[in-house]
Design an enzyme around this catalytic site. Sequence first.
Site, PDB file in Angstrom:
ATOM      1  N   PHE A  68      -1.087  -0.884  -4.353  1.00  0.00           N
ATOM      2  CA  PHE A  68      -2.066   0.194  -4.452  1.00  0.00           C
ATOM      3  C   PHE A  68      -1.383   1.553  -4.324  1.00  0.00           C
ATOM      4  O   PHE A  68      -0.643   1.790  -3.371  1.00  0.00           O
ATOM      5  CB  PHE A  68      -3.106   0.071  -3.329  1.00  0.00           C
ATOM      6  CG  PHE A  68      -3.939  -1.178  -3.376  1.00  0.00           C
ATOM      7  CD1 PHE A  68      -5.032  -1.273  -4.228  1.00  0.00           C
ATOM      8  CD2 PHE A  68      -3.646  -2.264  -2.546  1.00  0.00           C
ATOM      9  CE1 PHE A  68      -5.825  -2.423  -4.251  1.00  0.00           C
ATOM     10  CE2 PHE A  68      -4.426  -3.407  -2.566  1.00  0.00           C
ATOM     11  CZ  PHE A  68      -5.512  -3.487  -3.422  1.00  0.00           C
ATOM     12  N   PHE A  92       0.829  -1.193   0.000  1.00  0.00           N
ATOM     13  CA  PHE A  92       0.000   0.000   0.000  1.00  0.00           C
ATOM     14  C   PHE A  92       0.870   1.252   0.000  1.00  0.00           C
ATOM     15  O   PHE A  92       1.853   1.319   0.740  1.00  0.00           O
ATOM     16  CB  PHE A  92      -0.865   0.071   1.267  1.00  0.00           C
ATOM     17  CG  PHE A  92      -1.831  -1.056   1.463  1.00  0.00           C
ATOM     18  CD1 PHE A  92      -3.141  -0.963   0.999  1.00  0.00           C
ATOM     19  CD2 PHE A  92      -1.453  -2.203   2.155  1.00  0.00           C
ATOM     20  CE1 PHE A  92      -4.049  -1.986   1.214  1.00  0.00           C
ATOM     21  CE2 PHE A  92      -2.347  -3.241   2.369  1.00  0.00           C
ATOM     22  CZ  PHE A  92      -3.656  -3.136   1.897  1.00  0.00           C
ATOM     23  N   ASP A  93       0.473   2.254  -0.784  1.00  0.00           N
ATOM     24  CA  ASP A  93       0.956   3.607  -0.562  1.00  0.00           C
ATOM     25  C   ASP A  93       0.255   4.135   0.688  1.00  0.00           C
ATOM     26  O   ASP A  93      -0.734   3.564   1.146  1.00  0.00           O
ATOM     27  CB  ASP A  93       0.637   4.461  -1.792  1.00  0.00           C
ATOM     28  CG  ASP A  93       1.053   5.907  -1.630  1.00  0.00           C
ATOM     29  OD1 ASP A  93       2.080   6.163  -0.974  1.00  0.00           O
ATOM     30  OD2 ASP A  93       0.335   6.782  -2.138  1.00  0.00           O
ATOM     31  N   GLY A  94       0.749   5.251   1.221  1.00  0.00           N
ATOM     32  CA  GLY A  94       0.160   5.794   2.444  1.00  0.00           C
ATOM     33  C   GLY A  94      -0.887   6.863   2.184  1.00  0.00           C
ATOM     34  O   GLY A  94      -2.096   6.602   2.196  1.00  0.00           O
TER      35      GLY A  94
END
Length: 357
Positions: free
Chosen positions: A316, A199-201
Amino acid sequence: MSEIKPSDLSPTEDSGEVRDLADFDNLCLSIPSQPKPRYAVTVAVSSRALFNMVDDRKIYEEEGVEKYVAHQVEHENEPLKPGAAFLFVQALMNVNSRLRELYPDSKELFDIVLMTNNHAQVGVRLINSINHYDLTIERFCMTGGNSPIGYLKAYMTNLYLSKDAEKVTEAIEEGIAAATMFMPEMETELSDTQLRVAFDGDAVLFSDESEIIMKEHGLDTFFEHEKEFENKPLAQGPLKCFLEALGKLQRKFYAKNERLSCPIRTFLVTSRSAASSGARVLKTLRSWGLEIDEALFLAGAPKGPLLQKIKPHIFFDDQMFHIEGAKELGTISAHVPYGIGQKYHKGKLIEQPVKKE
């Protein structure tokens, strides 16, 4: 002709009818129990995300729906090739197998729903393709040309994956975690024993509140803001609930002393720098009661090379710049069209079309 006695018409213990019913019962017992929607982690995937239907889509766009349907019926015994979400779905099913080993009667599993606006006539080819690859997908939603988005909440969807960016945006606006799938430009061998999700943040797990400050006021103001509000949790982003669902299943393995061999591993891959803005991210996750297995702070460095080492089944991110860099190096990528990042590309503001009065 011999006389038929009434007793000949009654089923006996040795009759074919009873044997058939017994065989049916045995068949039912051999099929894995399906997860209950209220307990399951439901992933809805479109047919074009699960399978590679680029050529089929071309027929639809150039020759119309009738030719498209006729083509699918004619080729219904030819399995479709895997699409962008295929390996991710396979990995979900591998996790289900491990969960069933530890919890034979558990309904807390991944549940895959094929959610498509295809017509029912195309369903036979989709079913044949699913059976060809031995995928356990029992729930279908085929809407015959209408948008399937309205059904997502009824299916209690935790994540929706599609090739249609407009439908993904519509799902996010409905409060459902969603992303647009992209095939990598080269093949990468992925783990068949561990589901890996990256995941991106900002604007993915978290809201875009901090990203807005960086885009509008610059990096220095962003760092000052994150330091000032280090102990204030970030608001949740569109995929926070999916990370939460993954964590729920991870804890089932931890409860059986399987932490080190857990078949689910999560990664945070963020452009933030650790020293200047990383503490707020980690404290936010802690405040949510969520764990991330690996947190990787890149301080603006490209994500593609690192993802090439992680080899996630899905990555993502909210910015197409990072999606493009990831898929170039073989990462299956999913774009989350959310937040201020949609107005920028490679750090530059995209000119928005002027609305006519």
